[in-house]
Design a protein around this motif. Structure first.
Motif, PDB file in Angstrom:
ATOM      1  N   ALA A 262     -28.038  22.695  34.752  1.00  0.00           N
ATOM      2  CA  ALA A 262     -28.166  24.140  34.971  1.00  0.00           C
ATOM      3  C   ALA A 262     -27.015  24.670  35.825  1.00  0.00           C
ATOM      4  N   SER A 263     -26.561  23.893  36.798  1.00  0.00           N
ATOM      5  CA  SER A 263     -25.441  24.329  37.633  1.00  0.00           C
ATOM      6  C   SER A 263     -24.174  24.481  36.812  1.00  0.00           C
TER       7      SER A 263
ATOM      8  N   VAL B 121     -30.273  31.757  34.865  1.00  0.00           N
ATOM      9  CA  VAL B 121     -30.324  30.289  34.966  1.00  0.00           C
ATOM     10  C   VAL B 121     -31.310  29.858  36.051  1.00  0.00           C
TER      11      VAL B 121
ATOM     12  N   LEU C 263     -29.917  22.082  28.265  1.00  0.00           N
ATOM     13  CA  LEU C 263     -30.993  22.120  29.262  1.00  0.00           C
ATOM     14  C   LEU C 263     -32.112  21.156  28.903  1.00  0.00           C
TER      15      LEU C 263
ATOM     16  N   SER D  61     -24.083  25.052  33.590  1.00  0.00           N
ATOM     17  CA  SER D  61     -24.300  26.212  32.709  1.00  0.00           C
ATOM     18  C   SER D  61     -24.064  27.511  33.465  1.00  0.00           C
ATOM     19  N   LEU D  62     -24.521  27.548  34.713  1.00  0.00           N
ATOM     20  CA  LEU D  62     -24.343  28.751  35.543  1.00  0.00           C
ATOM     21  C   LEU D  62     -22.862  29.049  35.768  1.00  0.00           C
TER      22      LEU D  62
ATOM     23  N   TYR E 202     -26.721  25.846  24.726  1.00  0.00           N
ATOM     24  CA  TYR E 202     -27.184  25.659  26.107  1.00  0.00           C
ATOM     25  C   TYR E 202     -28.656  25.230  26.144  1.00  0.00           C
TER      26      TYR E 202
ATOM     27  N   LEU F 213     -34.617  27.604  35.851  1.00  0.00           N
ATOM     28  CA  LEU F 213     -34.723  26.395  36.683  1.00  0.00           C
ATOM     29  C   LEU F 213     -36.026  26.389  37.487  1.00  0.00           C
TER      30      LEU F 213
ATOM     31  N   ILE G  33     -31.750  18.104  35.351  1.00  0.00           N
ATOM     32  CA  ILE G  33     -31.819  19.501  34.939  1.00  0.00           C
ATOM     33  C   ILE G  33     -31.055  20.401  35.915  1.00  0.00           C
TER      34      ILE G  33
END
Length: 388
Positions: free
Chosen positions: A344-345, A357, A82, A347-348, A78, A361, A340
């Motif tokens: 990140a969304s 997260v 990112l 990954s969340l 991850y 961010l 990003i």
């Protein structure tokens, strides 16, 4: 002569004491509120059976990213995902700052043009773009404009240099290598020398009513050398289309990247145009008239007298617009560009770690804006009046 004994002020009548007390009270309230938030967060995480940790960053991401500036595969962590998102965001922000500055300055100066059509077009652009939401503009640029490009077999070309189709936009691009970096270093050094020379020429013309001809000749020579370095030292790759639907060489821009970049540049450029117009109007009419009385042409008046003074008014609000551009780049999620916020969304959703997260961010956007603010503050200090 005898000195009068100093009378001590009671503590409750000392302003400094109450200022310190007030600051301590405010600090205590802030700490208490933060403590309450952290306690609620801990309780809610315990109820959900979760632990506040960033250890998930070393796990395999397991999802692909459409555009990457570095090597990336779904098996990477991850952290690397990112990092790809950060680089994609910086790619938009850096190009956007340069292009939106050029567009905003041109549009702002055009509002003072004697050309009726140019003047009205500039006003129309500013009023039209500023009053339409950015998200709507991004959707307009992506769906009706860029997604409407023809298929690869019917691609558009501009003078054999630019090719456009649904597969992307291909532009000439320099070959990255030792000659490129040497040429780029020389161009930067010459740009710094030209800026210094231009400042001296302005002072000579304004303060001593000199012709500025020697500096003008030197600037012309520097400009010629820069053009030669860019043309020959950069070793440009020109896109070629050997067969219909195929393009080789050059720089490929995806439709998503093109849409977010154009949308941000057009939107932010309208606000910068207003800032430039306000800065120019802040220069007193006496300065305009004095410059014209010296026989300077309107373009010289703008270049030598008005714009240098307007810079002191323009730069502070310009800083805010650059920061807005960086923050607005998060809307790239709406058109599918993997910045990003988009990474990140994803990954969340996969990790179920919204708190961690979003902390990452916010820290990333905060860092980007702090760097922009630091650079603009340095520039603002450089153009302010100094007293000797």
């Amino acid at each position: 002569m005898t000195s009068r004994p100093e009378t001590s002020v009671p503590l409750w009548r000392d302003d400094r004491f109450w200022k310190i007390v007030f600051q301590l009270v405010v600090a205590g309230i802030v700490i208490a509120i933060l403590g309450l938030f952290i306690h609620n967060l801990r309780v809610n995480l315990e109820r959900a059976g979760l632990e506040f940790t960033f250890s998930f960053l070393t796990n395999s991401a397991g999802f692909s990213i459409g555009e990457t500036l570095i090597e990336y595969s779904p098996s990477d962590t991850y952290i690397r995902a990112l990092l790809v998102g950060i680089l994609n965001t910086l790619r938009v922000v850096l190009a956007g700052i340069v292009l939106t500055t050029i567009l905003g300055v041109i549009a702002g100066v055009a509002t003072f043009s004697d050309n009726w059509l140019l003047h009205k077009l500039s006003l129309l652009y500013v009023e039209l773009v500023r009053n339409i939401p950015l998200l709507l503009q991004l959707i307009f640029w992506y769906f009706p404009v860029f997604l409407s490009l023809p298929p690869p077999q019917e691609q558009l070309q501009v003078m054999g240099l630019i090719y456009m189709s649904k597969t992307g936009i291909y532009l000439p691009w320099p070959t990255i290598g030792l000659p490129f970096w040497l040429s780029l270093g020389a161009v930067i050094a010459l740009a710094i020398a030209a800026w210094t020379l231009l400042q001296r020429r302005t002072r000579a013309m304004v303060e001593r009513a000199a012709s500025g001809r020697p500096q003008a000749i030197a600037l012309s020579l520097i400009g010629g050398i820069v053009v030669v370095l860019i043309a020959l030292g950069f070793n440009w790759q020109i896109p070629q289309s050997p067969d219909p639907g195929q393009v080789q060489g050059g720089l490929r821009l995806s439709l998503e990247y093109s849409a977010i970049l154009v949308g941000l540049v057009v939107y932010t450029g309208a606000f910068i145009a207003e800032i430039v117009r306000g800065g120019i109007q802040s220069v007193s009419k006496g300065q305009w008239e004095a410059a014209r009385s010296l026989g300077l042409t309107p373009s010289r008046v703008m270049q030598l007298v008005v714009f240098p003074q307007a810079m002191r008014v323009i730069i502070p609000p310009l800083n805010s617009q650059y920061m807005n551009l960086a923050k607005n780049s998060s809307l790239a999620l709406a058109i599918g560009y993997p910045d990003i916020f988009s990474v990140a969304s994803t990954s969340l959703n996969q990790t179920g770690r919204p708190v961690e997260v979003f902390i990452l961010l916010m820290a990333i956007y905060l860092l980007i804006n702090l760097i922009i603010s630091l650079g603009m503050n340095r520039l603002n200090q450089a153009v302010q009046f100094t007293e000797h």
